[in-house]
Motif scaffolding. Structure first.
Motif, short mmCIF file in Angstrom:
data_model
loop_
_atom_site.label_atom_id
_atom_site.label_comp_id
_atom_site.label_asym_id
_atom_site.label_seq_id
_atom_site.Cartn_x
_atom_site.Cartn_y
_atom_site.Cartn_z
N GLU A 6 0.73 -1.15 0.42
CA GLU A 6 -0.21 -0.26 -0.08
C GLU A 6 1.35 1.15 0.46
O GLU A 6 0.06 1.86 -0.48
N ILE A 7 1.70 1.06 0.92
CA ILE A 7 2.54 2.25 0.83
C ILE A 7 3.54 2.36 -0.42
O ILE A 7 3.26 3.34 -0.94
N THR A 26 11.21 4.17 3.78
CA THR A 26 10.10 4.27 4.27
C THR A 26 8.98 3.14 3.61
O THR A 26 8.14 2.32 4.91
N THR A 27 8.53 3.11 2.47
CA THR A 27 8.13 1.33 1.99
C THR A 27 8.77 0.65 3.56
O THR A 27 7.83 -0.63 3.30
N GLU A 33 10.53 -3.54 11.64
CA GLU A 33 9.38 -3.19 12.40
C GLU A 33 8.97 -4.91 12.80
O GLU A 33 9.41 -5.29 14.20
N PHE A 34 8.81 -5.18 11.77
CA PHE A 34 8.31 -6.53 12.08
C PHE A 34 9.82 -7.93 12.98
O PHE A 34 9.71 -8.25 13.86
N ILE A 109 12.47 1.49 -6.06
CA ILE A 109 12.49 2.05 -5.12
C ILE A 109 12.89 0.21 -4.29
O ILE A 109 13.53 -0.13 -2.70
N ILE A 110 11.79 -0.31 -4.97
CA ILE A 110 12.13 -2.13 -4.82
C ILE A 110 13.26 -2.78 -4.74
O ILE A 110 14.19 -3.19 -3.50
N ASP A 111 14.02 -2.07 -6.03
CA ASP A 111 15.72 -2.92 -5.50
C ASP A 111 16.57 -2.29 -4.30
O ASP A 111 17.25 -2.48 -3.82
N ALA A 112 16.28 -0.60 -4.23
CA ALA A 112 17.36 0.03 -2.97
C ALA A 112 16.42 -0.91 -1.94
O ALA A 112 17.31 -1.10 -0.93
#
Length: 194
Positions: A6-7, A26-27, A33-34, A109-112
């Motif tokens: 969602e983020i 952020t994503t 946290e989990f 973003i996913i790659d980072a």
């Protein structure tokens, strides 16, 4: 993973390598946290060998779930699920919700984020070995899935046809027998009774 998705889906705009790391952080926040909350408990109560085993399994689960939930378009193998997906697609054409595919920005973003996840599991040498992380099939699968977003439609079709052709008896014929080693018999004819 759904919170991460969602983020990520809310991050729009042109790709920007300068902000990708911050956007990845952020994503990844719900995942991190989990992991922090649960792994600190395991680190306190488990022996080092048990903790390494947990880390390996968790690495595989995190990457597989990330690929399945965030990167790959949602689909199920059941006919009912396929019909539901098709119905949702038709709804989208009529002005419904936006289809969930990744933009070039989201891929960056996913790659980072993958780099951050790798560093987290390596833990400065206290976690998984870098070689294990880098050579894992789950990471290779994730990178391949991300690369599909940058390929042209023609290249994707060609790859699909090639893989389908090689999967069926190395291009020899169709699968009609229970034993994959038996080639389909094309020469037999049936006698028609009159």
């Amino acid at each position: 993973m759904r919170q991460m998705a969602e983020i990520l889906y809310q991050m729009k705009g042109p790709p920007n390598h300068n902000t990708a790391e911050a956007e990845a952080d952020t994503t990844l926040r719900p995942l991190m946290e989990f992991l922090d909350g649960n792994l600190s408990i395991f680190a306190d109560i488990c022996e080092k060998t048990v903790l390494k085993r947990i880390l390996k399994d968790l690495w595989k689960i995190v990457l597989s779930s990330l690929e399945r939930t965030v990167v790959l378009p949602q689909s199920n193998d059941s006919l009912g699920a396929q019909l539901l997906t098709a119905a949702k697609g038709l709804s989208n054409l009529k002005g419904g919700a936006e289809a969930k595919t990744l933009t070039p920005k989201q891929c960056i973003i996913i790659d980072a984020g993958l780099e951050t996840i790798k560093q987290y599991f390596h833990a400065g040498g206290n976690g998984l070995k870098k070689a294990f992380v880098e050579k894992s099939p789950e990471l290779a699968s994730m990178r391949y899935a991300l690369s599909l977003y940058t390929q042209s439609t023609d290249a994707l079709i060609k790859t699909f046809v090639t893989t389908q052709h090689s999967q069926v008896h190395d291009g020899i014929g169709i699968r009609i027998t229970g034993n994959e080693k038996i080639k389909p018999d094309r020469g037999k004819s049936f006698k028609v009774l009159s």
